[in-house]
Enzyme design. Structure first.
Site, PDB file in Angstrom:
ATOM      1  N   CYS A 156      -4.865  17.678  -3.104  1.00  0.00           N
ATOM      2  CA  CYS A 156      -5.799  17.555  -1.965  1.00  0.00           C
ATOM      3  C   CYS A 156      -5.939  18.846  -1.176  1.00  0.00           C
ATOM      4  O   CYS A 156      -6.887  19.001  -0.406  1.00  0.00           O
ATOM      5  CB  CYS A 156      -5.350  16.449  -1.025  1.00  0.00           C
ATOM      6  SG  CYS A 156      -5.580  14.828  -1.728  1.00  0.00           S
TER       7      CYS A 156
HETATM    8  N1  CO8 Z   1      -5.088  -5.984   0.028  1.00  0.00           N
HETATM    9  C1  CO8 Z   1      -4.338  -6.792   0.828  1.00  0.00           C
HETATM   10  N2  CO8 Z   1      -3.070  -6.523   1.166  1.00  0.00           N
HETATM   11  C2  CO8 Z   1      -2.516  -5.406   0.682  1.00  0.00           C
HETATM   12  C3  CO8 Z   1      -3.229  -4.524  -0.160  1.00  0.00           C
HETATM   13  C4  CO8 Z   1      -4.555  -4.849  -0.480  1.00  0.00           C
HETATM   14  N3  CO8 Z   1      -5.325  -4.058  -1.259  1.00  0.00           N
HETATM   15  N4  CO8 Z   1      -2.430  -3.490  -0.486  1.00  0.00           N
HETATM   16  C5  CO8 Z   1      -1.239  -3.704   0.115  1.00  0.00           C
HETATM   17  N5  CO8 Z   1      -1.288  -4.864   0.818  1.00  0.00           N
HETATM   18  C6  CO8 Z   1      -0.213  -5.478   1.610  1.00  0.00           C
HETATM   19  C7  CO8 Z   1       1.159  -5.107   1.085  1.00  0.00           C
HETATM   20  O1  CO8 Z   1       1.560  -5.977   0.053  1.00  0.00           O
HETATM   21  C8  CO8 Z   1       2.002  -5.218   2.321  1.00  0.00           C
HETATM   22  O2  CO8 Z   1       2.324  -6.607   2.522  1.00  0.00           O
HETATM   23  P1  CO8 Z   1       3.758  -7.041   3.125  1.00  0.00           P
HETATM   24  O3  CO8 Z   1       3.793  -6.431   4.503  1.00  0.00           O
HETATM   25  O4  CO8 Z   1       3.678  -8.536   3.114  1.00  0.00           O
HETATM   26  O5  CO8 Z   1       4.774  -6.440   2.226  1.00  0.00           O
HETATM   27  C9  CO8 Z   1       1.074  -4.816   3.445  1.00  0.00           C
HETATM   28  O6  CO8 Z   1      -0.246  -4.986   2.940  1.00  0.00           O
HETATM   29  C10 CO8 Z   1       1.281  -3.398   3.908  1.00  0.00           C
HETATM   30  O7  CO8 Z   1       1.287  -2.516   2.743  1.00  0.00           O
HETATM   31  P2  CO8 Z   1       1.510  -0.961   2.872  1.00  0.00           P
HETATM   32  O8  CO8 Z   1       2.780  -0.724   3.610  1.00  0.00           O
HETATM   33  O9  CO8 Z   1       1.385  -0.358   1.516  1.00  0.00           O
HETATM   34  O10 CO8 Z   1       0.247  -0.565   3.747  1.00  0.00           O
HETATM   35  P3  CO8 Z   1       0.010   0.664   4.690  1.00  0.00           P
HETATM   36  O11 CO8 Z   1      -0.238   0.181   6.053  1.00  0.00           O
HETATM   37  O12 CO8 Z   1       1.048   1.730   4.511  1.00  0.00           O
HETATM   38  O13 CO8 Z   1      -1.390   1.229   4.138  1.00  0.00           O
HETATM   39  C11 CO8 Z   1      -2.185   3.061   2.764  1.00  0.00           C
HETATM   40  C12 CO8 Z   1      -1.498   1.679   2.810  1.00  0.00           C
HETATM   41  C13 CO8 Z   1      -3.606   2.856   3.270  1.00  0.00           C
HETATM   42  C14 CO8 Z   1      -2.189   3.550   1.347  1.00  0.00           C
HETATM   43  C15 CO8 Z   1      -1.463   4.044   3.709  1.00  0.00           C
HETATM   44  O14 CO8 Z   1      -0.061   3.986   3.491  1.00  0.00           O
HETATM   45  C16 CO8 Z   1      -1.895   5.479   3.531  1.00  0.00           C
HETATM   46  O15 CO8 Z   1      -3.061   5.811   3.598  1.00  0.00           O
HETATM   47  N6  CO8 Z   1      -0.935   6.407   3.379  1.00  0.00           N
HETATM   48  C17 CO8 Z   1      -1.206   7.822   3.242  1.00  0.00           C
HETATM   49  C18 CO8 Z   1      -1.675   8.088   1.882  1.00  0.00           C
HETATM   50  C19 CO8 Z   1      -2.121   9.505   1.655  1.00  0.00           C
HETATM   51  O16 CO8 Z   1      -2.597  10.200   2.514  1.00  0.00           O
HETATM   52  N7  CO8 Z   1      -1.989   9.928   0.445  1.00  0.00           N
HETATM   53  C20 CO8 Z   1      -2.464  11.181   0.072  1.00  0.00           C
HETATM   54  C21 CO8 Z   1      -2.755  11.070  -1.354  1.00  0.00           C
HETATM   55  S1  CO8 Z   1      -4.081  11.992  -1.809  1.00  0.00           S
HETATM   56  C22 CO8 Z   1      -3.572  13.403  -2.632  1.00  0.00           C
HETATM   57  O17 CO8 Z   1      -2.592  13.993  -2.374  1.00  0.00           O
HETATM   58  C23 CO8 Z   1      -4.440  13.834  -3.731  1.00  0.00           C
HETATM   59  C24 CO8 Z   1      -3.821  13.452  -5.021  1.00  0.00           C
HETATM   60  C25 CO8 Z   1      -4.753  13.780  -6.114  1.00  0.00           C
HETATM   61  C26 CO8 Z   1      -5.976  12.865  -6.185  1.00  0.00           C
HETATM   62  C27 CO8 Z   1      -6.038  12.168  -7.490  1.00  0.00           C
HETATM   63  C28 CO8 Z   1      -7.203  11.219  -7.566  1.00  0.00           C
HETATM   64  C29 CO8 Z   1      -6.885   9.868  -8.156  1.00  0.00           C
END
Ligand code: CO8
Length: 373
Positions: A156
């Site tokens: 990224c």
């Molecule tokens: N629908 C419903 N519920 C869900 C879903 C869903 N789709 N997904 C997860 N849940 C549930 C989970 O099961 C969990 O339930 P419980 O509490 O009962 O266990 C609850 O929701 C909370 O789950 P999370 O803790 O996973 O949720 P978050 O609040 O942390 O949100 C995010 C998830 C949105 C992914 C968030 O953590 C985030 O955005 N983090 C930062 C990510 C980031 O910036 N990453 C950068 C990566 S990009 C990069 O570096 C480039 C790489 C190269 C690109 C390649 C292209 C493919």
């Protein structure tokens, strides 16, 4: 002060968009299909049933409402769950070169620069469609640019790392003008069957023209006051796809050959890293957050941006002060902060200061401080 200016930007946006409702409908249909296929194992307690995704969760957790992709049909087909892109023959322009051409031409037009005056082409992105020849060299030829080109990948952060590389080449006198292009086809490396991440990414391509200040003629130019880059090794965002997959006898279609992350950990670890990088960078230029008119941040998660912007600026910014484009584009990897910069320079006047900042896998983060000329 680097004597390097950004004089033009360009953006290629794919024509297909997928909103959360359509993405979730396809995912949930796939879940039903998988659970039916594994009904006996689920019944015996040997396997847990898969659970539905939800649009409400996606928007609340990330701020994403929709994303653009090169191909929607394949992603929305529950029997496929991945884009369907035609294989191009060697004598046809590659997909990334095609996206790059469109963004690059707009950036060159805005900069009022002829392609033939570009002496360095850098294609910088998270995923390159082949090992060689470099997409940058193909683009150089397709545009009619001179000099040399190469590809680079810092996930990224590819765009800001490439801006520093290009600015250094200009400042050192190696070239007078450079073109940086970020063709991100994130949908090809996203696991659309992973509930935790299927909604995160979209496709787009951005382009930036950089020139020595003495050569620049465009009416709108942004002096690069400085750049600062940082990396800290982490496995929290990982993709094991690579040329050794063939010889290590690992499954080339296994899920670890796609984007995998521990989202919550990334959030926790990357936000402080980025806020302190920007603060240190500003301090080194004898500036502070309150001097900035705008923050063009990487676009991965709305809450991450709110947190980082608050730390850097010292107050809760408006959407004008820290523009958000991820609601429409999702995370477009290295293109994200450049899309924000491209679309949101409104009311930016001579002397106004801003920061373009990207962050992501590596971990990696890059800060570029600019001042409107
Ligand atoms: N629908 C419903 N519920 C869900 C879903 C869903 N789709 N997904 C997860 N849940 C549930 C989970 O099961 C969990 O339930 P419980 O509490 O009962 O266990 C609850 O929701 C909370 O789950 P999370 O803790 O996973 O949720 P978050 O609040 O942390 O949100 C995010 C998830 C949105 C992914 C968030 O953590 C985030 O955005 N983090 C930062 C990510 C980031 O910036 N990453 C950068 C990566 S990009 C990069 O570096 C480039 C790489 C190269 C690109 C390649 C292209 C493919």
């Amino acid at each position: 002060m680097t004597n390097v200016v950004i004089t033009g930007t360009g953006l290629y946006t794919p024509e297909h968009a997928i909103d959360n409702a359509s993405l979730v409908a396809a995912f949930n249909a796939w879940v039903d299909q998988e659970n039916a296929r594994n009904a006996d194992a689920i019944e015996r307690g040997e396997r847990k049933p898969l659970t539905y995704s939800s649009s409400e969760f996606i928007e609340k957790a990330s701020g994403i409402k929709s994303r653009y992709v090169l191909n929607a049909d394949g992603i929305l087909d529950p029997t496929r769950m991945r884009p369907k892109l035609p294989q191009r023959a060697n004598d046809e322009p590659s997909l990334q070169c095609g996206m790059a051409l469109s963004a690059a031409r707009e950036a060159l037009d805005n900069a009022q620069v002829e392609a033939g005056d570009i002496e360095l082409v850098i294609v910088a992105c998270s995923n390159l469609e082949r090992a060689y020849p470099a997409v940058a060299v193909e683009l150089q030829q397709a545009l009619g640019a001179g000099g040399y080109g190469f590809d680079m990948n810092v996930a990224c952060s590819s765009a800001t790392f490439a801006i520093e590389t290009a600015a250094n080449a200009i400042a050192a006198g190696s070239v007078k003008r450079a073109l940086v292009v970020n063709p991100e086809i994130c949908s090809a490396h996203l696991n659309f069957t992973d509930r935790d991440s299927h909604f995160i990414f979209g496709d787009a391509c951005t382009a930036i023209v950089l020139e020595h200040a003495a050569c620049a003629t465009a009416s709108e130019a942004y002096e690069i006051l400085g750049t600062r880059l940082a990396t800290v090794y982490s496995n929290a965002i990982r993709n094991n796809a690579g040329f050794l997959n063939r010889v290590t006898d690992s499954d080339p279609l296994a899920m670890d050959k796609l984007f995998v992350q521990e989202g919550r950990r990334v959030f926790r670890e990357v936000c402080p890293m980025v806020a302190s990088l920007i603060a240190q960078h500003l301090a080194s230029l004898e500036l502070q957050g309150s001097d900035l008119k705008r923050l063009w941040l990487h676009q991965a998660n709305r809450h991450m941006n709110d947190l980082i912007a608050r730390k850097v600026l010292g107050y809760d910014p408006s959407e004008v002060q820290a523009p958000i484009i991820l609601d429409r584009y999702a995370n477009t990897s290295s293109a994200g902060s450049i899309i924000a910069f491209h679309l949101h320079r409104e009311s930016f006047e001579a002397g106004d200061l801003g920061v373009i900042c990207s962050f992501g896998a590596g971990y990696s983060a890059g800060s570029v401080v600019v001042r409107r000329r």
